[in-house]
Design an enzyme around this catalytic site. Structure first.
Site, PDB file in Angstrom:
ATOM      1  N   ASP A 129      52.079  57.888-104.147  1.00  0.00           N
ATOM      2  CA  ASP A 129      51.742  56.986-103.048  1.00  0.00           C
ATOM      3  C   ASP A 129      52.146  57.673-101.757  1.00  0.00           C
ATOM      4  O   ASP A 129      53.344  57.873-101.508  1.00  0.00           O
ATOM      5  CB  ASP A 129      52.492  55.658-103.189  1.00  0.00           C
ATOM      6  N   ASP A 152      44.326  45.681-108.001  1.00  0.00           N
ATOM      7  CA  ASP A 152      45.733  45.290-107.873  1.00  0.00           C
ATOM      8  C   ASP A 152      45.806  43.799-108.154  1.00  0.00           C
ATOM      9  O   ASP A 152      45.343  42.987-107.346  1.00  0.00           O
ATOM     10  CB  ASP A 152      46.259  45.590-106.466  1.00  0.00           C
TER      11      ASP A 152
END
Length: 274
Positions: free
Chosen positions: A11, A134
């Site tokens: 990330d 998500d």
């Protein structure tokens, strides 16, 4: 039998010149883990099957994608690279692939403009079109309380799975199972499925979520969110038919090596590439 893939996830926060890899808990409480090029190179040398690199600020802050980072990274990394964050139009896919990526993952843009998946798959091929979902559990007392959702019975109770966008900052009310089916119909070649409840907690993957999505579609699913040790990765492979497990925290902070995980899986009769 197809081997199961182990995929480290980077990330990335690109607000510093070289970029930096971060990790949080449930998309919050951010810690810094290192430089994306250095980490990707290390994971490649450790035996990663693929690497996912997500620009976690691009979608929200509307900044440019990370083509320059990918270009530098692929000088030393020779396994598939999936890039996400800020992929909003077909030109973003082609730009990333020209920089050296093999796949592009999109979440927010696909929900806002589903036809993007069809357009992109025609240009770059379905194998390069990954959709990031998500998902967060929404509990109900009974399935009848959410008649328009795919309600799943879990050990914790009945729930459906809500899709989020903008890096978990906004919820859509869209059913994740229904959306995954739609993504496949539109031309996506893979689903990167993250449990928002499990992200960064290292308490195990959401088995109910991964099983429900995987059973509903025919394209590969990457399980993400909650991997804290090799047993968690074994668990998701034994209880679901996902094709890959993604992890970040356990690799970034040197709790386990990729080889540790693969040896453990092999000892428990899970096919992996060593």
């Amino acid at each position: 039998m197809l081997t199961k893939r182990i995929i480290p996830c980077l990330d990335c926060d690109l607000q510093v010149p070289e970029g930096r890899v971060v990790k949080g808990v449930e998309f919050k409480e951010i810690k810094y883990a290192g430089n994306p090029v250095d980490l990707a190179t290390r994971y490649y040398e450790m035996g990663a099957d693929e690497i996912v690199i997500l620009d976690i600020t691009a979608s929200y802050e509307r900044r440019a994608t990370m083509a320059d980072v990918i270009d530098r990274l692929t000088e030393n990394v020779f396994i598939p690279i999936c890039v996400g964050g800020g992929i909003r139009k077909v030109e973003d896919y082609t730009k990333m692939l020209k920089a050296g990526a093999d796949k592009c993952s999109t979440n927010t843009a696909a929900i806002k403009n589903p036809e993007l998946l069809t357009e992109a798959s025609k240009v770059v091929g379905s194998q390069a079109v990954v959709v990031g979902i998500d998902a967060k559990r929404r509990y109900v007392d009974n399935p009848s309380d959410a008649p328009d959702k795919n309600v799943v019975e879990t050990d914790e109770g009945y729930c459906w799975f809500d899709c989020s966008i903008y890096g978990g900052r906004e919820f859509t009310g869209m059913d994740a199972i229904e959306w995954a089916v739609k993504c496949q119909e539109l031309g996506a070649g893979e689903i990167l499925l993250t449990s928002m409840d499990g992200d960064g907690t290292k308490e195990g993957y959401d088995i109910a979520l991964n099983k429900a999505i995987n059973d509903a579609i025919d394209i590969p699913v990457i399980a993400s969110g909650g991997g804290g040790n090799p047993a968690h990765i074994l668990d998701v492979f034994q209880k679901t038919d996902v094709s890959a497990a993604l992890a970040a925290s356990i690799f970034h902070f040197n709790q386990y090596s990729i080889n540790d995980v693969k040896q453990y899986l092999k000892e428990n009769n899970v096919p992996v590439r060593l």
